[in-house]
Design a protein around this motif. Structure first.
Motif: not given
Length: 185
Positions: A7-17, A35-39
């Motif tokens: 997961v690269e920051p520019e392609n990540a969901a806002p919270a992950v980025r 990849h495990a956004e909630t975890n």
């Protein structure tokens, strides 16, 4: 090559980025965990608390992490934690003994040998024998024993994630991650 893309920051969901952007080093392990956004954030918080807030001495923690890495054949974990271990007082002789699997080496004192045996038994047998637990209890408080098990379990999880996705090795980050943890603590 890893089995799944990073997961690269520019392609990540806002919270992950947001989390990725705050990291001092964008290691592949973090880009897989993302990849495990909630975890992701809770995993990093747990890792941060292990690295920067435990009462368990950092040198002992790193000996346990290196032993987990060896028992798990997790080269990535080994490569990243050797510089951290040396930074917190693990000696070259101890690293070399761990690399050889020589837990009885003269480089280790009684406490360190107990800690390594404890780590082996947690990894291989799910928990330590009564004798090993009693030996550890002579040196470590109840809090330190629980923290040790949490550190072992966390790094077992990380090792299994690394090996499952066949993560690509990053160059050693040195102490950048623990330095950031210390700065924030």
């Amino acid at each position: 090559m890893a089995r799944i893309p990073y997961v690269e920051p520019e392609n990540a969901a806002p919270a992950v980025r947001e989390v990725l952007d705050q990291l001092p080093v964008k290691l592949n392990i973090f880009k897989v965990m993302a990849h495990a956004e909630t975890n992701f954030r809770p995993l990093l918080r747990l890792g941060t608390s292990i690295l920067g807030q435990q009462k368990l001495e950092a040198r002992l923690r790193e000996l346990a992490i290196l032993r987990v890495a060896k028992l798990s054949d997790a080269e990535y974990e080994w490569v990243q934690h050797v510089p951290i271990a040396k930074h917190v007082g693990v000696t070259d002789a101890q690293v070399e003994a761990l690399e050889r699997g020589d837990l009885q080496a003269d480089a280790f004192g009684e406490l360190e040998q107990v800690l390594l045996r404890f780590t082996d038994e947690v990894v291989q047998e799910v928990g330590p024998s009564d004798a090993t637990f009693a030996a550890a209890s002579k040196h470590l408080s109840n809090r330190e024993i629980v923290e040790l098990v949490i550190a072992i379990g966390f790094y077992m999880t990380v090792a299994r994630l690394m090996e499952t996705v066949r993560i690509d090795l990053d160059p050693p980050a040195g102490t950048a991650v623990v330095d950031e943890v210390s700065r924030r603590s």
